[in-house]
Design a protein around this motif. Structure first.
Motif, PDB file in Angstrom:
ATOM      1  N   THR A 169       0.851  -1.197   0.000  1.00 23.46           N
ATOM      2  CA  THR A 169       0.000   0.000   0.000  1.00 23.46           C
ATOM      3  C   THR A 169       0.886   1.247   0.000  1.00 23.46           C
ATOM      4  O   THR A 169       2.088   1.161   0.274  1.00 23.46           O
ATOM      5  N   PRO A 170       0.295   2.434  -0.280  1.00 23.30           N
ATOM      6  CA  PRO A 170       1.108   3.663  -0.216  1.00 23.30           C
ATOM      7  C   PRO A 170       1.793   3.844   1.143  1.00 23.30           C
ATOM      8  O   PRO A 170       2.947   4.285   1.208  1.00 23.30           O
ATOM      9  N   GLN A 171       1.083   3.466   2.207  1.00 25.61           N
ATOM     10  CA  GLN A 171       1.658   3.629   3.551  1.00 25.61           C
ATOM     11  C   GLN A 171       2.843   2.672   3.755  1.00 25.61           C
ATOM     12  O   GLN A 171       3.896   3.062   4.289  1.00 25.61           O
ATOM     13  N   SER A 172       2.666   1.411   3.337  1.00 25.69           N
ATOM     14  CA  SER A 172       3.752   0.447   3.539  1.00 25.69           C
ATOM     15  C   SER A 172       4.943   0.757   2.637  1.00 25.69           C
ATOM     16  O   SER A 172       6.098   0.541   3.019  1.00 25.69           O
ATOM     17  N   ARG A 173       4.656   1.297   1.432  1.00 30.77           N
ATOM     18  CA  ARG A 173       5.773   1.670   0.544  1.00 30.77           C
ATOM     19  C   ARG A 173       6.586   2.811   1.136  1.00 30.77           C
ATOM     20  O   ARG A 173       7.801   2.867   0.981  1.00 30.77           O
ATOM     21  N   LYS A 174       5.904   3.727   1.813  1.00 33.01           N
ATOM     22  CA  LYS A 174       6.608   4.840   2.458  1.00 33.01           C
ATOM     23  C   LYS A 174       7.558   4.306   3.536  1.00 33.01           C
ATOM     24  O   LYS A 174       8.723   4.719   3.612  1.00 33.01           O
ATOM     25  N   GLU A 179      13.204   2.553   5.010  1.00 29.29           N
ATOM     26  CA  GLU A 179      14.119   1.473   5.377  1.00 29.29           C
ATOM     27  C   GLU A 179      15.243   1.348   4.353  1.00 29.29           C
ATOM     28  O   GLU A 179      16.415   1.137   4.707  1.00 29.29           O
ATOM     29  N   LEU A 180      14.880   1.483   3.058  1.00 30.11           N
ATOM     30  CA  LEU A 180      15.889   1.408   1.994  1.00 30.11           C
ATOM     31  C   LEU A 180      16.889   2.561   2.101  1.00 30.11           C
ATOM     32  O   LEU A 180      18.095   2.368   1.891  1.00 30.11           O
ATOM     33  N   VAL A 181      16.390   3.752   2.406  1.00 24.63           N
ATOM     34  CA  VAL A 181      17.286   4.909   2.546  1.00 24.63           C
ATOM     35  C   VAL A 181      18.315   4.645   3.651  1.00 24.63           C
ATOM     36  O   VAL A 181      19.513   4.915   3.483  1.00 24.63           O
ATOM     37  N   ARG A 182      17.854   4.120   4.777  1.00 18.51           N
ATOM     38  CA  ARG A 182      18.794   3.824   5.877  1.00 18.51           C
ATOM     39  C   ARG A 182      19.834   2.792   5.436  1.00 18.51           C
ATOM     40  O   ARG A 182      21.024   2.924   5.729  1.00 18.51           O
ATOM     41  N   PRO A 203      14.537   6.407  -4.007  1.00 17.23           N
ATOM     42  CA  PRO A 203      15.316   5.250  -3.548  1.00 17.23           C
ATOM     43  C   PRO A 203      14.863   3.904  -4.119  1.00 17.23           C
ATOM     44  O   PRO A 203      15.695   3.011  -4.304  1.00 17.23           O
ATOM     45  N   LEU A 204      13.560   3.732  -4.379  1.00 17.65           N
ATOM     46  CA  LEU A 204      13.086   2.456  -4.928  1.00 17.65           C
ATOM     47  C   LEU A 204      13.763   2.110  -6.244  1.00 17.65           C
ATOM     48  O   LEU A 204      13.967   0.943  -6.571  1.00 17.65           O
ATOM     49  N   ARG A 205      14.114   3.149  -7.010  1.00 20.27           N
ATOM     50  CA  ARG A 205      14.720   2.921  -8.327  1.00 20.27           C
ATOM     51  C   ARG A 205      16.102   2.274  -8.225  1.00 20.27           C
ATOM     52  O   ARG A 205      16.596   1.714  -9.196  1.00 20.27           O
ATOM     53  N   ILE A 206      16.722   2.352  -7.044  1.00 20.81           N
ATOM     54  CA  ILE A 206      18.028   1.699  -6.870  1.00 20.81           C
ATOM     55  C   ILE A 206      17.903   0.201  -7.122  1.00 20.81           C
ATOM     56  O   ILE A 206      18.806  -0.430  -7.667  1.00 20.81           O
TER      57      ILE A 206
END
Length: 428
Positions: A169-174, A179-182, A203-206
């Motif tokens: 969901t949009p909330q879980s993706r946020k 988490e990915l940024v960290r 960051p998702l595009r990484i």
């Protein structure tokens, strides 16, 4: 004077190959009709804002690869880099939801991206895509995958593996993005330049990066299922279960995100074994991606329409053509060649060839009206099965000579029986 060449990365499709394109496109249209999808044709040129708002301003496609210019009216326009945004814009603009609560559309056409040209990848390329609006998860995705596999199997493209993920969901993706940024911030010094930029912008595009140093880091990154809600997991489980029941080779990949920002739920790719030569040691023989798609329930709303559930996919036709080349039935040869022996009989030549064409035969003749020898050479070169000779003697006698180009044998037939003779020989 310097010859003008085609633009780098843009390819002419010549007659010796265009027949294969037509065949693949016809199979695609026939497949879409079986599933009640209707064709839509949208402009090649759209407002740049359309792609910035749909694909995402921070994506490589919008940021680096689009062909964009300001026209004489001061409006910023772009050649379309993909098909979904234009179809969604048309769906909203023409209030298509008012006519059909569930709208099924497909398209075939050229797209444009200023990428580095390489094997199977061009700056003008062609996609066959499909979009369904108003249909819920996961049944629309399942039908679309079965539909595209129907098309691929008919063209002889196999075996196909479907790789899938659920973006939550949009909330879980946020939460997942944070988490990915960290995680990637700890590895920032080892990331490629593009991924360092993506760390700040998207960051998702990484997870899409294909650089060797980034692939190693991505392999140990947090999987999305740690953040995905139960409802998304149930949808994914149902999706996987039904596809496996249908005999589909489907594989889950928690790091598949696709390269466009508008995807929201299930995403998928179709891959086939590499078509590189087996003895080419320079190639890694990675599976070849030929189709990608997924759910984009937010996009219609983002572009000014009412929030609408939607799913779509796009197939790269250049790669399909590469795979099909040599495997499909060859171009249908000329069946009948008319050899005319003089200008006085040219009128009868036209009458004869047009009557044969109207009867459904593939016919040709030499418009130069050269010598009989040169006409026979021409017939042989184009692969004609039979040659019909028309001259003053034949017209006077009412009998036409026919030569079988494969056996070299000759026969005579009354002019009025010409069509029935060829129907017997060529249609039975």
């Amino acid at each position: 004077m310097e010859k003008i060449q085609s633009i780098r990365g843009m390819k002419d499709i010549l007659p010796d190959e265009s027949w294969l394109w037509q065949k693949v496109e016809n199979i695609y249209r026939a497949t879409m009709a079986k599933y009640n999808y209707e064709e839509i044709r949208t402009p090649i040129l759209e407002k740049t804002l359309l792609f910035a708002r749909s694909i995402g301003e921070e994506t490589d496609i919008v940021g680096k690869e689009m062909y964009t210019f300001v026209d004489k009216g001061g409006e910023e326009l772009s050649l379309r880099p993909e098909g979904t945004a234009g179809v969604v814009r048309a769906y909203i603009q023409h209030s298509m939801s008012a006519f059909q609560p569930v709208t099924k559309l497909f398209y075939i056409g050229p797209m444009f991206r200023r990428e580095r040209p390489q094997k199977g990848r061009f700056r003008q390329f062609h996609q066959a895509g499909a979009e369904i609006f108003g249909a819920g998860e996961p049944f629309a995705e399942i039908e679309q995958i079965l539909m595209l596999l129907d098309f691929l199997n008919t063209t002889g493209v196999s075996p196909v593996t479907i790789i899938c993920n659920h973006l939550g969901t949009p909330q879980s993706r946020k939460l997942y993005t944070e988490e990915l940024v960290r995680f990637f911030t700890k590895h920032r010094p080892d990331l490629c330049e593009d991924c360092i930029r993506r760390l700040e912008t998207n960051p998702l595009r990484i997870l899409d990066c294909k650089q060797p140093q980034c692939i190693q880091i991505i392999a140990s990154s947090p999987p999305i299922e740690n953040m995905r809600p139960d409802i998304s997991n149930r949808m994914l489980e149902q999706f996987l279960s039904i596809l496996k029941q249908m005999g589909v080779n489907v594989v889950y990949n928690s790091r598949l995100v696709r390269g466009l920002d508008y995807y929201t739920g299930i995403v998928f790719e179709g891959v086939v074994p590499s078509i590189e030569e087996e003895d080419d040691e320079s190639q890694s023989h990675q599976p070849l991606s030929i189709v990608g798609g997924g759910r984009y329930d937010e996009l219609v709303g983002q572009l000014g329409g009412q929030k609408t559930q939607a799913v779509g996919f796009a197939i790269g036709l250049e790669r399909i053509i590469d795979i099909c080349r040599g495997g499909m039935e060859v171009k249908k040869p000329v069946e009948i060649f008319i050899a005319n022996t003089g200008e006085k009989t040219i009128g009868e030549t036209f009458k004869t060839i047009e009557s044969l064409r109207k009867a459904g035969f593939l016919c040709d003749f030499d418009q130069r009206v050269g010598s009989l020898k040169s006409q026979l050479k021409r017939a042989d070169k184009i692969g004609a099965k039979f040659v019909v000779f028309i001259g003053e003697e034949e017209i006077a006698s009412g009998k036409l000579k026919i030569k079988n180009m494969e056996t070299g044998s000759q026969s005579e037939v009354n002019m009025e029986n010409l069509i029935s003779t060829f129907e017997e020989v060529l249609r039975h």
